[in-house]
Design a protein around this motif. Sequence first.
Motif, PDB file in Angstrom:
ATOM      1  N   PRO A 216      64.283  21.398  43.544  1.00 13.49           N
ATOM      2  CA  PRO A 216      65.191  22.297  42.837  1.00 13.49           C
ATOM      3  C   PRO A 216      65.039  23.702  43.388  1.00 13.49           C
ATOM      4  CG  PRO A 216      63.240  21.909  41.520  1.00 13.49           C
ATOM      5  CD  PRO A 216      63.122  21.011  42.730  1.00 13.49           C
ATOM      6  N   PHE A 217      65.995  24.561  43.064  1.00 18.93           N
ATOM      7  CA  PHE A 217      65.903  25.935  43.557  1.00 18.93           C
ATOM      8  C   PHE A 217      64.672  26.615  42.978  1.00 18.93           C
ATOM      9  CE2 PHE A 217      66.788  30.489  43.107  1.00 18.93           C
ATOM     10  CZ  PHE A 217      66.964  30.809  44.447  1.00 18.93           C
ATOM     11  N   ASN A 218      63.935  27.294  43.816  1.00 18.69           N
ATOM     12  CA  ASN A 218      62.711  27.980  43.409  1.00 18.69           C
ATOM     13  C   ASN A 218      63.037  29.430  43.067  1.00 18.69           C
ATOM     14  OD1 ASN A 218      60.125  29.189  43.251  1.00 18.69           O
ATOM     15  ND2 ASN A 218      59.280  27.608  44.592  1.00 18.69           N
ATOM     16  N   ARG A 219      62.887  29.778  41.796  1.00 16.48           N
ATOM     17  CA  ARG A 219      63.239  31.133  41.352  1.00 16.48           C
ATOM     18  C   ARG A 219      62.329  32.206  41.938  1.00 16.48           C
ATOM     19  NH1 ARG A 219      64.859  30.630  34.923  1.00 16.48           N
ATOM     20  NH2 ARG A 219      66.573  29.141  35.209  1.00 16.48           N
ATOM     21  N   LYS A 220      61.175  31.790  42.431  1.00 16.07           N
ATOM     22  CA  LYS A 220      60.273  32.770  43.046  1.00 16.07           C
ATOM     23  C   LYS A 220      60.878  33.371  44.316  1.00 16.07           C
ATOM     24  CE  LYS A 220      56.036  30.557  41.348  1.00 16.07           C
ATOM     25  NZ  LYS A 220      54.777  29.882  41.748  1.00 16.07           N
ATOM     26  N   LEU A 221      61.903  32.726  44.867  1.00 19.62           N
ATOM     27  CA  LEU A 221      62.551  33.231  46.074  1.00 19.62           C
ATOM     28  C   LEU A 221      63.510  34.382  45.785  1.00 19.62           C
ATOM     29  CD1 LEU A 221      63.400  29.843  47.835  1.00 19.62           C
ATOM     30  CD2 LEU A 221      61.684  31.503  48.565  1.00 19.62           C
ATOM     31  N   ILE A 222      63.833  34.607  44.522  1.00 24.40           N
ATOM     32  CA  ILE A 222      64.866  35.602  44.187  1.00 24.40           C
ATOM     33  C   ILE A 222      64.445  37.004  44.601  1.00 24.40           C
ATOM     34  CG2 ILE A 222      66.131  36.706  42.315  1.00 24.40           C
ATOM     35  CD1 ILE A 222      66.155  34.034  40.860  1.00 24.40           C
ATOM     36  N   LEU A 223      63.229  37.412  44.213  1.00 20.15           N
ATOM     37  CA  LEU A 223      62.788  38.779  44.514  1.00 20.15           C
ATOM     38  C   LEU A 223      62.731  39.059  46.018  1.00 20.15           C
ATOM     39  CD1 LEU A 223      61.718  41.559  43.763  1.00 20.15           C
ATOM     40  CD2 LEU A 223      59.423  40.551  43.542  1.00 20.15           C
ATOM     41  N   PRO A 224      62.019  38.262  46.818  1.00 22.82           N
ATOM     42  CA  PRO A 224      62.008  38.559  48.259  1.00 22.82           C
ATOM     43  C   PRO A 224      63.389  38.445  48.892  1.00 22.82           C
ATOM     44  CG  PRO A 224      60.953  36.442  47.825  1.00 22.82           C
ATOM     45  CD  PRO A 224      61.138  37.111  46.505  1.00 22.82           C
ATOM     46  N   SER A 225      64.256  37.598  48.343  1.00 21.11           N
ATOM     47  CA  SER A 225      65.620  37.487  48.881  1.00 21.11           C
ATOM     48  C   SER A 225      66.400  38.766  48.661  1.00 21.11           C
ATOM     49  CB  SER A 225      66.345  36.301  48.235  1.00 21.11           C
ATOM     50  OG  SER A 225      65.739  35.078  48.572  1.00 21.11           O
ATOM     51  N   ILE A 226      66.278  39.337  47.477  1.00 16.56           N
ATOM     52  CA  ILE A 226      66.963  40.603  47.180  1.00 16.56           C
ATOM     53  C   ILE A 226      66.450  41.710  48.092  1.00 16.56           C
ATOM     54  CG2 ILE A 226      67.263  42.410  45.439  1.00 16.56           C
ATOM     55  CD1 ILE A 226      67.254  40.204  43.317  1.00 16.56           C
ATOM     56  N   LEU A 227      65.140  41.772  48.249  1.00 13.74           N
ATOM     57  CA  LEU A 227      64.551  42.808  49.101  1.00 13.74           C
ATOM     58  C   LEU A 227      64.985  42.636  50.554  1.00 13.74           C
ATOM     59  CD1 LEU A 227      60.917  42.911  47.644  1.00 13.74           C
ATOM     60  CD2 LEU A 227      62.824  44.431  47.116  1.00 13.74           C
ATOM     61  N   ASN A 228      65.010  41.398  51.026  1.00 15.26           N
ATOM     62  CA  ASN A 228      65.427  41.142  52.405  1.00 15.26           C
ATOM     63  C   ASN A 228      66.890  41.534  52.614  1.00 15.26           C
ATOM     64  OD1 ASN A 228      64.777  40.072  55.046  1.00 15.26           O
ATOM     65  ND2 ASN A 228      66.091  38.343  54.550  1.00 15.26           N
ATOM     66  N   CYS A 229      67.719  41.298  51.606  1.00 14.71           N
ATOM     67  CA  CYS A 229      69.134  41.665  51.696  1.00 14.71           C
ATOM     68  C   CYS A 229      69.300  43.185  51.787  1.00 14.71           C
ATOM     69  CB  CYS A 229      69.882  41.121  50.482  1.00 14.71           C
ATOM     70  SG  CYS A 229      71.664  41.397  50.525  1.00 14.71           S
ATOM     71  N   LEU A 230      68.556  43.915  50.964  1.00 12.00           N
ATOM     72  CA  LEU A 230      68.636  45.380  50.999  1.00 12.00           C
ATOM     73  C   LEU A 230      68.192  45.925  52.348  1.00 12.00           C
ATOM     74  CD1 LEU A 230      67.244  46.178  47.427  1.00 12.00           C
ATOM     75  CD2 LEU A 230      69.595  46.509  48.222  1.00 12.00           C
ATOM     76  N   LEU A 231      67.126  45.349  52.895  1.00  7.17           N
ATOM     77  CA  LEU A 231      66.665  45.750  54.223  1.00  7.17           C
ATOM     78  C   LEU A 231      67.747  45.500  55.268  1.00  7.17           C
ATOM     79  CD1 LEU A 231      64.433  46.478  56.350  1.00  7.17           C
ATOM     80  CD2 LEU A 231      63.812  44.046  56.304  1.00  7.17           C
ATOM     81  N   SER A 232      68.388  44.337  55.187  1.00 10.67           N
ATOM     82  CA  SER A 232      69.368  43.952  56.194  1.00 10.67           C
ATOM     83  C   SER A 232      70.653  44.760  56.113  1.00 10.67           C
ATOM     84  CB  SER A 232      69.686  42.459  56.051  1.00 10.67           C
ATOM     85  OG  SER A 232      68.516  41.692  56.210  1.00 10.67           O
ATOM     86  N   ILE A 233      70.955  45.316  54.946  1.00  8.71           N
ATOM     87  CA  ILE A 233      72.130  46.185  54.832  1.00  8.71           C
ATOM     88  C   ILE A 233      72.005  47.372  55.781  1.00  8.71           C
ATOM     89  CG2 ILE A 233      73.311  47.819  53.300  1.00  8.71           C
ATOM     90  CD1 ILE A 233      72.925  45.824  51.039  1.00  8.71           C
ATOM     91  N   THR A 234      70.814  47.940  55.848  1.00  6.95           N
ATOM     92  CA  THR A 234      70.620  49.074  56.753  1.00  6.95           C
ATOM     93  C   THR A 234      70.765  48.643  58.206  1.00  6.95           C
ATOM     94  OG1 THR A 234      68.199  48.792  56.940  1.00  6.95           O
ATOM     95  CG2 THR A 234      69.026  50.092  55.087  1.00  6.95           C
ATOM     96  N   TYR A 235      70.292  47.423  58.513  1.00  8.40           N
ATOM     97  CA  TYR A 235      70.424  46.938  59.892  1.00  8.40           C
ATOM     98  C   TYR A 235      71.879  46.640  60.228  1.00  8.40           C
ATOM     99  CZ  TYR A 235      68.999  44.811  64.264  1.00  8.40           C
ATOM    100  OH  TYR A 235      68.832  44.545  65.601  1.00  8.40           O
ATOM    101  N   GLY A 236      72.654  46.210  59.215  1.00 10.95           N
ATOM    102  CA  GLY A 236      74.075  45.975  59.436  1.00 10.95           C
ATOM    103  C   GLY A 236      74.801  47.233  59.876  1.00 10.95           C
ATOM    104  N   GLY A 237      74.382  48.374  59.343  1.00 10.57           N
ATOM    105  CA  GLY A 237      74.975  49.636  59.772  1.00 10.57           C
ATOM    106  C   GLY A 237      74.640  49.987  61.200  1.00 10.57           C
TER     107      GLY A 237
END
Length: 437
Positions: A216-237
């Motif tokens: 099943p989906f592991n909810r522990k992945l939510i926090l690092p996923s959010i952080l990784n997304c925020l980091l990648s937004i800057t790289y997208g720019g």
Amino acid sequence: MKSQSAQVKLWTTDFILLMLCNFLLFLQLHMIVSPLPSYVQDRFHANAFEVSLFTCLFALSAIAARLYSAKALEKGLRNAMIYIGLTVALLATLGYYFAAGIAVLLLLRMVFGIGFGMSSTAFPTMASDIVPVKRMGEGMGYFGLSTSLAMSMGPIIGVTVLQGAGFVTLMLCTAGVIAVIYPLSYSLTRKKARRVNDEVVPTPSVGTAGTKVKTPFNRKLILPSILNCLLSITYGGLVGFIVLYGKEANLANPALFFLFNALAVLLVRPFAGRIYDSKGPKALLIPGAIFIAAGLITLSYASSMSILFVAAFLYGIGYGSIQSSMQTWMIQIVSPSQRGMANGMFLNTLDLGIALGALLLGAIASITSYTDMYRYSIVFMILFLLIYLIQGKRNGGFAVPVHPLLTHTHIAAQDSDRHDHSETATEENTTAQQKDR
């Protein structure tokens, strides 16, 4: 039982081949991601929104493909994901030659995203299976270096080829890089992949009793996923607009940003892995976010190439510290059967962040300027820090709970090593429990 030195061996032939395959896969992607906006703008006179779509739609199609790929990996379809994905990506790349308009080129980017999403999920999952448990941070740090270097070197090569030889030559070069991956991955795919969701593994609280692994989906992945997304937004720019920013700021060759970024990543990544293994992600995420913010603000004031290089170096130190930490974090907190899911989430949030960065920061640039856009992008790293610190306080600490079945591995050829690792982990847990008593 094998000796301790054999158990902690990291630099195996399989690991080196996996790093090389992963490097080439991401290299061919970023050889075209950065120069493509400039090409589309010059040839088709596209506006800022249309340019951002090329990054956004590719990322969304890759995300959709990975949602399927994670399940396929659990069913033992690893080889199919690699070769079908590579073939789809290769055909889509060759199709660029026939793209006479923006709509066709966008469609091909989406098809390419599907192929890339399938193959890019398999390689890191295979790597996380063969990296020794006690060197997981270091091992995945080195493996992540292949991604970071490709993301840094690809734009330089792509822009240089586009400016010197044209888009058709760039297309053929990227297709050639994909073709090289086929023979390199052959020895890896000869090892039979197992259906991990059908496998019976010992449950720590039950002793020798067994149970089927469910995923099943592991909810522990939510926090690092959010952080990784925020980091990648800057790289997208960066990957989406650094060339256009260079025109605005009158910089001779802004793509060199990625060269110095790569040098910084190369310098910091080996140390980052060891720091993660000894002190956890907190020692890397907080200073890494500060370095990235410093790099972005310096970039926004770049009036010469020397300032651009300083900005790139600062950003690279932060990015190299954080990215591998995020991937290792996500692998450590899930069961072995969920490694495909964890790597898929890591790559999906990376692509989602790049897509959001292209859209959000592109919209900001169209209203203000590329200079202001990079200043506003610092907001995402402030959010990164706030979310991480607040969540850490709520949880009562920043330690990452390692899953008790981390020593398990999918690759059949590694079965003997896997059992040795499991026996070692069981002995260590028993000793720890005796000491607690």
